[in-house]
Design a protein around this motif. Structure first.
Motif, PDB file in Angstrom:
ATOM      1  N   PHE A   6       0.845  -1.183   0.000  1.00 50.42           N
ATOM      2  CA  PHE A   6       0.000   0.000   0.000  1.00 50.42           C
ATOM      3  C   PHE A   6       0.890   1.245   0.000  1.00 50.42           C
ATOM      4  CE2 PHE A   6      -2.141  -3.326   2.367  1.00 50.42           C
ATOM      5  CZ  PHE A   6      -3.447  -3.308   1.894  1.00 50.42           C
ATOM      6  N   THR A   7       0.319   2.352  -0.351  1.00 48.05           N
ATOM      7  CA  THR A   7       0.951   3.643  -0.097  1.00 48.05           C
ATOM      8  C   THR A   7      -0.068   4.519   0.610  1.00 48.05           C
ATOM      9  OG1 THR A   7       0.309   4.484  -2.282  1.00 48.05           O
ATOM     10  CG2 THR A   7       2.539   3.586  -2.060  1.00 48.05           C
ATOM     11  N   ILE A   8       0.421   5.300   1.558  1.00 48.82           N
ATOM     12  CA  ILE A   8      -0.433   6.209   2.288  1.00 48.82           C
ATOM     13  C   ILE A   8       0.143   7.611   2.161  1.00 48.82           C
ATOM     14  CG2 ILE A   8       0.769   5.533   4.423  1.00 48.82           C
ATOM     15  CD1 ILE A   8      -1.732   6.392   5.968  1.00 48.82           C
ATOM     16  N   GLU A   9      -0.702   8.536   1.743  1.00 48.45           N
ATOM     17  CA  GLU A   9      -0.259   9.926   1.593  1.00 48.45           C
ATOM     18  C   GLU A   9      -0.613  10.685   2.861  1.00 48.45           C
ATOM     19  OE1 GLU A   9      -0.629  13.729  -1.478  1.00 48.45           O
ATOM     20  OE2 GLU A   9      -1.500  11.780  -2.005  1.00 48.45           O
ATOM     21  N   SER A  10       0.403  11.194   3.523  1.00 47.82           N
ATOM     22  CA  SER A  10       0.217  11.824   4.819  1.00 47.82           C
ATOM     23  C   SER A  10       0.117  13.341   4.709  1.00 47.82           C
ATOM     24  CB  SER A  10       1.385  11.467   5.750  1.00 47.82           C
ATOM     25  OG  SER A  10       1.354  12.249   6.917  1.00 47.82           O
ATOM     26  N   ASN A  11      -0.921  13.887   5.305  1.00 51.08           N
ATOM     27  CA  ASN A  11      -1.005  15.342   5.443  1.00 51.08           C
ATOM     28  C   ASN A  11      -0.113  15.822   6.584  1.00 51.08           C
ATOM     29  OD1 ASN A  11      -2.894  15.971   3.364  1.00 51.08           O
ATOM     30  ND2 ASN A  11      -4.529  15.118   4.640  1.00 51.08           N
ATOM     31  N   ILE A  12      -0.002  15.000   7.612  1.00 51.00           N
ATOM     32  CA  ILE A  12       0.785  15.373   8.793  1.00 51.00           C
ATOM     33  C   ILE A  12       2.269  15.494   8.462  1.00 51.00           C
ATOM     34  CG2 ILE A  12       1.580  14.516  11.046  1.00 51.00           C
ATOM     35  CD1 ILE A  12      -1.304  13.423  11.433  1.00 51.00           C
ATOM     36  N   LEU A  13       2.762  14.625   7.578  1.00 52.72           N
ATOM     37  CA  LEU A  13       4.191  14.630   7.258  1.00 52.72           C
ATOM     38  C   LEU A  13       4.546  15.566   6.108  1.00 52.72           C
ATOM     39  CD1 LEU A  13       5.041  10.818   7.581  1.00 52.72           C
ATOM     40  CD2 LEU A  13       5.302  12.637   9.301  1.00 52.72           C
ATOM     41  N   LYS A  14       3.554  16.203   5.507  1.00 52.99           N
ATOM     42  CA  LYS A  14       3.851  17.155   4.435  1.00 52.99           C
ATOM     43  C   LYS A  14       4.677  18.309   4.983  1.00 52.99           C
ATOM     44  CE  LYS A  14       0.099  16.448   1.127  1.00 52.99           C
ATOM     45  NZ  LYS A  14      -1.209  16.937   0.655  1.00 52.99           N
ATOM     46  N   ASP A  15       5.634  18.752   4.201  1.00 48.96           N
ATOM     47  CA  ASP A  15       6.477  19.894   4.587  1.00 48.96           C
ATOM     48  C   ASP A  15       7.250  19.634   5.874  1.00 48.96           C
ATOM     49  OD1 ASP A  15       5.465  21.399   2.384  1.00 48.96           O
ATOM     50  OD2 ASP A  15       3.685  21.870   3.576  1.00 48.96           O
ATOM     51  N   ASN A  16       7.618  18.360   6.130  1.00 52.39           N
ATOM     52  CA  ASN A  16       8.437  18.081   7.311  1.00 52.39           C
ATOM     53  C   ASN A  16       9.814  18.711   7.142  1.00 52.39           C
ATOM     54  OD1 ASN A  16      10.482  15.796   6.399  1.00 52.39           O
ATOM     55  ND2 ASN A  16       8.488  15.227   5.543  1.00 52.39           N
ATOM     56  N   PRO A  17      10.489  19.064   8.239  1.00 52.95           N
ATOM     57  CA  PRO A  17      11.737  19.832   8.170  1.00 52.95           C
ATOM     58  C   PRO A  17      12.853  19.168   7.366  1.00 52.95           C
ATOM     59  CG  PRO A  17      10.893  19.804  10.408  1.00 52.95           C
ATOM     60  CD  PRO A  17      10.058  18.844   9.627  1.00 52.95           C
ATOM     61  N   LEU A  18      12.870  17.832   7.330  1.00 57.27           N
ATOM     62  CA  LEU A  18      13.944  17.128   6.617  1.00 57.27           C
ATOM     63  C   LEU A  18      13.610  16.883   5.151  1.00 57.27           C
ATOM     64  CD1 LEU A  18      14.952  14.468   9.305  1.00 57.27           C
ATOM     65  CD2 LEU A  18      15.976  16.709   8.878  1.00 57.27           C
ATOM     66  N   LYS A  19      12.391  17.276   4.758  1.00 57.81           N
ATOM     67  CA  LYS A  19      11.921  17.030   3.392  1.00 57.81           C
ATOM     68  C   LYS A  19      11.908  15.536   3.055  1.00 57.81           C
ATOM     69  CE  LYS A  19      13.135  21.582   1.496  1.00 57.81           C
ATOM     70  NZ  LYS A  19      13.341  22.207   2.804  1.00 57.81           N
ATOM     71  N   ASP A  20      11.632  14.728   4.067  1.00 60.01           N
ATOM     72  CA  ASP A  20      11.435  13.296   3.846  1.00 60.01           C
ATOM     73  C   ASP A  20      10.084  13.082   3.167  1.00 60.01           C
ATOM     74  OD1 ASP A  20      13.768  12.010   4.854  1.00 60.01           O
ATOM     75  OD2 ASP A  20      13.148  12.508   6.887  1.00 60.01           O
ATOM     76  N   PRO A  21       9.895  11.950   2.500  1.00 56.72           N
ATOM     77  CA  PRO A  21       8.649  11.721   1.762  1.00 56.72           C
ATOM     78  C   PRO A  21       7.421  11.775   2.668  1.00 56.72           C
ATOM     79  CG  PRO A  21      10.288  10.053   1.224  1.00 56.72           C
ATOM     80  CD  PRO A  21      10.843  10.826   2.366  1.00 56.72           C
ATOM     81  N   SER A  22       6.360  12.369   2.182  1.00 55.68           N
ATOM     82  CA  SER A  22       5.083  12.338   2.899  1.00 55.68           C
ATOM     83  C   SER A  22       4.196  11.209   2.368  1.00 55.68           C
ATOM     84  CB  SER A  22       4.357  13.673   2.770  1.00 55.68           C
ATOM     85  OG  SER A  22       4.096  13.977   1.415  1.00 55.68           O
ATOM     86  N   VAL A  23       4.586  10.631   1.248  1.00 63.02           N
ATOM     87  CA  VAL A  23       3.916   9.432   0.743  1.00 63.02           C
ATOM     88  C   VAL A  23       4.746   8.237   1.194  1.00 63.02           C
ATOM     89  CG1 VAL A  23       3.168   8.151  -1.291  1.00 63.02           C
ATOM     90  CG2 VAL A  23       2.983  10.647  -1.246  1.00 63.02           C
ATOM     91  N   ARG A  24       4.128   7.380   1.999  1.00 61.10           N
ATOM     92  CA  ARG A  24       4.862   6.285   2.631  1.00 61.10           C
ATOM     93  C   ARG A  24       4.367   4.926   2.160  1.00 61.10           C
ATOM     94  NH1 ARG A  24       9.609   7.298   5.538  1.00 61.10           N
ATOM     95  NH2 ARG A  24       9.619   9.547   5.921  1.00 61.10           N
ATOM     96  N   LYS A  25       5.334   4.030   1.959  1.00 57.08           N
ATOM     97  CA  LYS A  25       5.013   2.664   1.538  1.00 57.08           C
ATOM     98  C   LYS A  25       4.845   1.789   2.775  1.00 57.08           C
ATOM     99  CE  LYS A  25       7.089   0.921  -2.048  1.00 57.08           C
ATOM    100  NZ  LYS A  25       8.099   0.332  -2.972  1.00 57.08           N
ATOM    101  N   PRO A  84       5.518  -0.664   8.015  1.00 55.92           N
ATOM    102  CA  PRO A  84       5.566   0.674   7.413  1.00 55.92           C
ATOM    103  C   PRO A  84       7.005   1.158   7.243  1.00 55.92           C
ATOM    104  CG  PRO A  84       5.138   0.866   9.757  1.00 55.92           C
ATOM    105  CD  PRO A  84       5.336  -0.611   9.468  1.00 55.92           C
ATOM    106  N   ASP A  85       7.268   1.846   6.159  1.00 56.09           N
ATOM    107  CA  ASP A  85       8.589   2.460   5.950  1.00 56.09           C
ATOM    108  C   ASP A  85       8.561   3.874   6.517  1.00 56.09           C
ATOM    109  OD1 ASP A  85      11.096   3.224   5.129  1.00 56.09           O
ATOM    110  OD2 ASP A  85      10.464   3.720   3.096  1.00 56.09           O
ATOM    111  N   LEU A  86       9.238   4.073   7.653  1.00 60.15           N
ATOM    112  CA  LEU A  86       9.259   5.380   8.309  1.00 60.15           C
ATOM    113  C   LEU A  86      10.691   5.881   8.481  1.00 60.15           C
ATOM    114  CD1 LEU A  86       6.424   4.878  10.957  1.00 60.15           C
ATOM    115  CD2 LEU A  86       6.295   5.937   8.699  1.00 60.15           C
ATOM    116  N   PHE A  87      11.556   5.521   7.543  1.00 64.84           N
ATOM    117  CA  PHE A  87      12.946   5.964   7.584  1.00 64.84           C
ATOM    118  C   PHE A  87      13.012   7.476   7.371  1.00 64.84           C
ATOM    119  CE2 PHE A  87      17.263   6.522   5.862  1.00 64.84           C
ATOM    120  CZ  PHE A  87      17.996   5.806   6.801  1.00 64.84           C
TER     121      PHE A  87
END
Length: 322
Positions: A6-25, A84-87
Motif C-alpha cells: 500500500f501507499t499512504i499519503e500523509s497530510n501530517i508529514l507534508k512539509d516536514n523539516p527534513l523534506k522526507d517523503p510524505s507518501v509512505r510505503k 511501514p517504511d518510516l525511515f
C-alpha cells in the motif's frame, strides 16, 4: 498467507523539516482468517526500515517465512502484520513527534492506524518493535491505550544514561572535526560508505537530539561542543522522554493494555538490559501486568525472539488466553 503493498499519503508529514517523503510505503502480511484478526504494526530499529524484514537472508528467516512457519506450527492463528517504511534522513525514527524531524507520533496514531481501520475494519492494534522500534512501541502504547491494545518491546532504548552518554565524547570529537553539526551531516550524506561505525555512532546521537531536544527545526545537542560539558537543561529534556521515567506517569494507562511483553539480551552492547530491568521493576512496583525475560545474548541478530512475541500476540488476541 497474502502479502499486499500500500501507499499512504500523509497530510501530517507534508512539509516536514527534513523534506522526507510524505507518501509512505507499507506492506501487510495476512495470516489465516483476517476477518477479525489483530493488527500488529512493526516499528524497526534505527538505521533500518520495517520493510527490510521481507528481505531474503540465507542465515535467517524473512518475516513472511517466519509467519508462515508459525502458522503451520499452530503458534499463530490469524494475524495482520504491518510493515511501514518510516525511515528519515537522520537514519531512522524514534516514532515520537519532533519539530526538527516530523510529527511521526501523530502520523501513526491519527493517520496510519485509521487508514488500516479503513482497509480492515476497526480491531485490536499491537505495536511491536526492536531497539528504537521497541522504544516507539512502549512510549506510544503508554500514551494511547484507547488506540493501542498491546505492546512488544524487544530491547527498546531505556535508561538513557547508559544507552547514550557513553557515546557523547565520541560524537563531540567527530562533530568538532567538521566545525558544526550541519557540516558534519552534509559531509556524512556525501560519503559513498554510509555504514562506517564511527559515523553511525555520531549520527545516532545527532538523531536522538533531533527527537528529544529540538527547538523549532533546530537540532539542539545536549553538550557543549567546545568543552564537552553536558548542558543540563537540554539533557533533562532527553530524560523526560526516557521510558523508565514515564512509567509512573502512565502506569494507569499501561494497566489498560491486554498485553505487555519486554525482553532483552543480558549482554546488550548498548547496555539496554539495565534499562529493561528498571522498567520491569517499576512495572512491578505499580502493579502493571507484564511479561519480562532477560535471555542469553546481545543486541543484534535476535529476530528468533519474535517467535515468542508473535506467538504470544496470537494467543492473547485470538481468544486463547489459556
Amino acid at each position: 498467507m497474502l502479502i499486499k503493498s500500500f501507499t499512504i499519503e500523509s497530510n501530517i508529514l507534508k512539509d516536514n523539516p527534513l523534506k522526507d517523503p510524505s507518501v509512505r510505503k507499507l506492506y501487510s502480511i495476512e495470516v489465516g482468517d483476517v476477518t477479525q484478526a489483530p493488527i500488529v504494526i512493526y516499528l524497526s530499529g534505527f538505521f533500518s526500515s520495517s520493510i527490510t524484514l521481507l528481505n531474503y537472508d540465507p542465515l535467517s528467516e524473512s518475516i513472511n517465512e517466519k509467519l508462515e512457519r508459525l502458522h503451520k506450527e499452530g503458534k499463530v492463528k490469524n494475524l495482520i502484520f504491518i510493515l511501514p517504511d518510516l525511515f528519515t534522513k537522520l537514519g531512522g525514527n524514534q516514532y515520537i513527534n519532533s519539530s526538527a524531524v516530523g510529527m511521526y507520533e501523530d502520523f501513526i496514531i491519527k493517520e496510519l492506524i485509521p487508514y488500516l481501520f479503513d482497509v480492515y475494519g476497526k480491531r485490536d492494534v499491537i505495536l511491536m518493535g526492536k531497539s528504537s522500534g521497541g522504544y516507539g512501541s512502549i512510549v506510544l502504547a503508554m500514551k494511547y491505550p484507547e488506540v493501542i491494545s498491546g505492546l512488544i518491546d524487544h530491547s527498546g532504548d531505556s535508561y538513557f544514561e547508559y544507552v547514550y552518554l557513553p557515546y557523547f565524547p565520541h560524537a563531540i570529537r567527530h562533530i568538532r572535526r567538521e566545525g558544526s553539526l550541519n557540516k558534519w551531516l552534509e559531509k556524512y550524506w556525501s560519503k559513498e560508505n554510509k555504514k562506517d561505525k564511527d559515523d553511525l555512532n555520531t549520527l545516532n546521537i545527532i538523531a536522538m537530539a533531533a527527537f528529544y531536544s529540538p527547538e523549532g527545526t533546530e537540532i539542539v545537542l545536549p553538550f557543549d561542543l567546545d568543552t564537552g560539558e553536558i548542558i543540563e537543561d537540554v539533557w533533562k529534556k532527553w530524560l523526560e522522554k526516557d521510558p523508565v521515567r514515564l512509567v509512573e506517569k502512565y502506569a494507569d494507562n499501561l494497566k489498560k493494555l491486554r498485553l505487555i511483553y519486554l525482553d532483552v539480551g543480558n549482554k546488550d552492547e548498548f547496555r539496554i538490559n539495565f534499562g529493561m530491568r528498571i522498567l520491569h521493576k517499576k512495572m512491578l512496583r505499580y502493579n502493571v501486568k507484564h511479561e519480562f525475560e532477560e535471555y542469553e545474548g546481545g543486541h543484534f541478530n535476535t529476530s528468533y525472539r519474535y517467535d515468542i512475541s508473535i506467538s504470544l500476540i496470537s494467543k492473547v488476541f485470538n481468544g486463547d488466553n489459556s
